[in-house]
Design an enzyme around this catalytic site. Structure first.
Site, PDB file in Angstrom:
ATOM      1  N   SER A   1     -20.491  60.274 -34.437  1.00 19.84           N
ATOM      2  CA  SER A   1     -19.838  61.006 -35.227  1.00 19.84           C
ATOM      3  C   SER A   1     -18.574  61.222 -34.601  1.00 19.84           C
ATOM      4  CB  SER A   1     -20.560  62.408 -35.596  1.00 19.84           C
ATOM      5  OG  SER A   1     -20.000  63.439 -36.349  1.00 19.84           O
TER       6      SER A   1
ATOM      7  N   TYR B   1     -26.390  69.255 -34.022  1.00 16.33           N
ATOM      8  CA  TYR B   1     -25.867  68.010 -34.356  1.00 16.33           C
ATOM      9  C   TYR B   1     -24.684  67.581 -33.459  1.00 16.33           C
ATOM     10  CZ  TYR B   1     -23.781  64.765 -37.561  1.00 16.33           C
ATOM     11  OH  TYR B   1     -23.120  63.479 -38.133  1.00 16.33           O
TER      12      TYR B   1
END
Length: 261
Positions: A151, A164
């Protein structure tokens, strides 16, 4: 030998290959599955939710085969079952895409321990355990491709989602570790780090929070949010023979987002 050597566009073909893509029954994973099918691969899709009709139709429309196995990636028995059933159905595993993910947002002061455990289990632990199990097959075959999904938060941090951020940083470390261990078996491990993509998941956010949308958009050198199609070429490349000498790298597909202060 000519300047092109033995190179041909067949290097990008996935014909005859079998790809496992976790969570490919929806979201970006569905796009990866469609791209792989177009390139000639058959698919094996471990999934958590019930909605498999769309990806089944997309893969079969390309004349390719797709098999499914429903379960929970936080269950190590299910992870081993993925490998066992895929081998039973196809007899080989050429490509693994660790796409499935989870996230949870809450203020720093009250972030629940249980949500930390859940996100880390799906986004990092499962990546390691499934990659390790699949690598055992690929090592015997003498070839394979592992593609992890990172990401923009593999390099940066955001508010209210600590597991995350940490897990996506960890995915880069896992990618490098597996590349180092498995390269001698002709197995390449790389990561793709998508930036901000315009999808159905964030459609409401983009429409209802123009300040946030424009803040992100103004930082993207390409001047727009990405689309699933922007990822497909890189995914096929990393799954194909064309990337046989690319190992241990993370490729940002973000329109230039992470290059800008």
């Amino acid at each position: 030998m000519s300047a092109a050597g033995n190179f041909s566009m067949d290097y990008f073909s996935l014909k005859g290959k079998v790809a496992i893509i976790t969570g490919a029954n929806q979201g970006l994973g569905l796009g990866y599955a469609a791209a792989f099918a177009k390139a000639g691969a058959d698919l094996f899709i471990p999934h958590f939710t019930d909605d498999i009709a769309e990806v089944k139709s997309a893969v079969e429309a390309e004349g390719r085969r797709v098999e499914f196995l429903q379960g929970d990636l936080t269950d190590k028995a299910y992870i081993q079952q993925i490998v066992d059933v895929c081998m039973e159905k196809y007899g080989r595993i050429d490509i693994l895409v660790n796409n499935a993910g989870a996230n949870y947002f809450a203020p720093f002061e009250e972030f629940p321990d249980s949500k930390w455990d859940m996100v880390m289990s799906v986004d990092l632990d499962a990546v390691y355990f499934l990659s390790h199990a699949v690598a055992m097959i690929m090592m015997k075959q003498g070839s394979g491709k592992i593609i992890n999904i990172g990401s923009a938060l593999s390099y940066t941090a955001d508010h209210k989602c600590p597991p995350y951020v940490v897990s996506k940083h960890g995915v880069i470390g896992l990618t490098r570790y597996f590349a180092n261990e498995l390269g001698k078996y002709n197995i390449q491990t790389n990561a793709v780090c998508p930036g901000f993509l315009a999808t159905d998941v964030n459609k409401q956010l983009r429409e209802e929070d123009p300040e946030f949308y424009n803040k992100i958009n103004n930082r993207i050198a390409a001047g727009r949010w990405g689309t699933p199609e922007d990822l497909m070429g890189t995914m096929v490349y990393l799954a194909s023979k064309a990337s046989d000498y690319v190992n241990g790298w993370n490729i940002s597909i973000d329109g230039g987002f992470t290059t800008v202060l």
